[in-house]
Design an enzyme around this catalytic site. Structure first.
Site: not given
Ligand code: COA
Length: 420
Positions: A363, A93, A242-243, A367
């Site tokens: 966030k 990252c 989570c980002s 990201h």
């Molecule tokens: N913060 C806030 N809202 C989020 C979000 C986040 N990080 N990720 C998704 N959403 C929202 C979407 O907008 C959607 O909203 P809606 O229902 O109102 O339209 C809802 O949550 C579902 O979205 P979806 O894409 O299906 O979420 P998901 O469950 O597939 O993914 C996480 C959510 C947190 C698991 C995913 O964002 C993730 O893996 N984040 C971490 C990424 C990471 O690890 N990066 C590297 C860091 S070292």
């Protein structure tokens, strides 16, 4: 001992980024071209891009995200710069901070006078489970991945260790999420352009429309505690800790310091650059700090001749909310164990005495991992030039800092920017 200095000064004279978000219809090169066009337009006195002598592209894993390796020459083609040398830099990252440091060293050595530094990533074409597996390749594939660790799990481990050591509670992490969504709502390039309060209203309206029970959250904190609205991803990290999964690109134009005035009277000078590495989490004796961040910060502060108190704008690596708190301590803004209280008391909010992540951070801004470090620099560029619009920080923003982490701190880069 080696001298911690650049042989020749380096300045940033142009910076631009695409919007961060999920863009199913766009290719990575489209996003890169967007960022490049904005960068070109930002050069106050104009630039002939044919004078760019080399390209360094930060990119974590286009191979696994999109089936596209060897991304640097392809991006270089997209902006019409072949046959200049084009090199991809990868440090998870922190890939585009690795590209930035490579660009800095290339100019400081005297090899080139002008280089383009880019960052790219397109993650949203894969389902979240595959994104999670792809990101997990930045951890130890021999031990950590088979044990079931993913990045939310790693940062949940850091958060629980921090809570155990300092008595912090999940409200600390929630405060960071609320704060970064507040700032991101003022950033037109952010993936999430809404404050938590606005998201709550959207959900209430949607429930009304669908004839579902209307949520009765008293305030943002109650929303953050709602297991249905704010799912636990890896306790204590919830959705709003989570980002997101993001697509995006950023571009920076670097020149030798003595040439900067040809392009702008308002350049950002690289006054400090630090980089360090570390062992993976399971070998560490203390999980509440990243020693690579402390080492990189020390190098950068020493090179710049400034300290934490001098920093007016800081973009730090908040891939998970806990990471922001740890970063503010590793960078010396707060003592160990004090960062979480500062976040809860609003000290680090946009209008607080020590604003952190005025862009909305990873966030809220998003990201796209290989682009995030260069994206941080774009925010510092805007803030130091007074171009950050509604989120412009108050006072003379004369020294800025970026802190960009690879993995859980196996790599870390800290850059400091000033005026001359
Ligand atoms: N913060 C806030 N809202 C989020 C979000 C986040 N990080 N990720 C998704 N959403 C929202 C979407 O907008 C959607 O909203 P809606 O229902 O109102 O339209 C809802 O949550 C579902 O979205 P979806 O894409 O299906 O979420 P998901 O469950 O597939 O993914 C996480 C959510 C947190 C698991 C995913 O964002 C993730 O893996 N984040 C971490 C990424 C990471 O690890 N990066 C590297 C860091 S070292």
């Amino acid at each position: 001992m080696a001298m911690n200095k650049l042989n020749r000064g380096v300045a940033i004279v142009g910076a631009g980024m695409s919007k961060f978000g999920a863009f199913p219809g766009k290719a990575t090169r489209d996003l890169f071209v967007e960022s490049f066009a904005e960068m070109q337009g930002s050069v106050d006195k104009g630039v002939d891009v044919k004078d760019i002598e080399a390209v360094f592209i930060g990119n974590y894993s286009s191979d696994l995200f999109e089936g596209q390796g060897h991304t640097a020459p392809f991006m270089t083609h997209a902006v019409g710069l072949n046959p200049v040398p084009a090199t991809r830099c990868e440090d998870a990252c922190a890939s585009s901070s690795a590209a930035l440091r490579s660009g800095i060293m290339a100019i400081a050595s005297g090899l080139y006078d002008m280089v383009l530094v880019g960052g790219i990533e397109k993650m949203s074409d894969l389902p979240t489970s595959e994104v999670t597996d792809t990101l997990a390749t930045a951890s130890d594939a021999l031990y950590d991945v088979p044990a079931g660790y993913t990045f939310p799990g790693f940062y949940a481990t850091i958060a629980t260790a921090y809570m155990d050591k300092y008595g912090a509670t999940p409200e600390a992490w929630m405060s960071v999420g609320i704060k970064n969504h507040d700032a991101g709502s003022l950033n037109p390039k952010a993936q999430f352009g809404q404050r938590i309060r606005e998201l709550m209203d959207i959900k209430i309206k949607s429930a009304e429309k669908k004839g579902r029970p209307i949520p009765t959250w008293a305030d943002e904190m109650e929303f953050m505690h709602d297991d249905r609205a704010n799912l636990v991803i890896a306790w204590p990290m919830r959705l709003f800790d989570c980002s997101p999964v993001s697509d995006g690109a950023a571009s920076l134009l670097l020149v030798a310091e003595d040439l900067a005035k040809n392009f702008t009277d308002n350049a950002l000078h690289i006054i400090g650059s630090g980089q360090a590495s570390d062992v993976t989490l399971r070998y560490r004796s203390d999980l509440t700090t990243l020693s690579s961040a402390k080492a990189a910060a020390q190098q950068a502060y020493e090179m710049a001749g400034v300290g934490p108190k001098d920093i007016k704008v800081a973009e730090v690596h908040d891939c998970f909310t806990v990471a922001e708190v740890v970063a503010t301590e590793d960078l010396g803004f707060f003592s160990p164990g004090q960062g979480y209280e500062a976040a809860m008391e609003g000290v680090t909010s946009l209008r607080g005495p020590r604003p952190i992540n005025s862009s909305g951070g990873l966030k809220s801004k998003g990201h796209p991992v290989g682009a995030s470090g260069a994206g941080q620099v774009v925010e510092v560029w805007k803030q130091m030039r007074g171009e950050a619009g509604a989120r412009q920080l108050e006072g003379d923003i004369d020294v800025g800092l970026t802190h960009n982490v690879g993995g859980t701190g196996e790599s870390c880069f800290v850059h400091i920017f000033g005026r001359k």
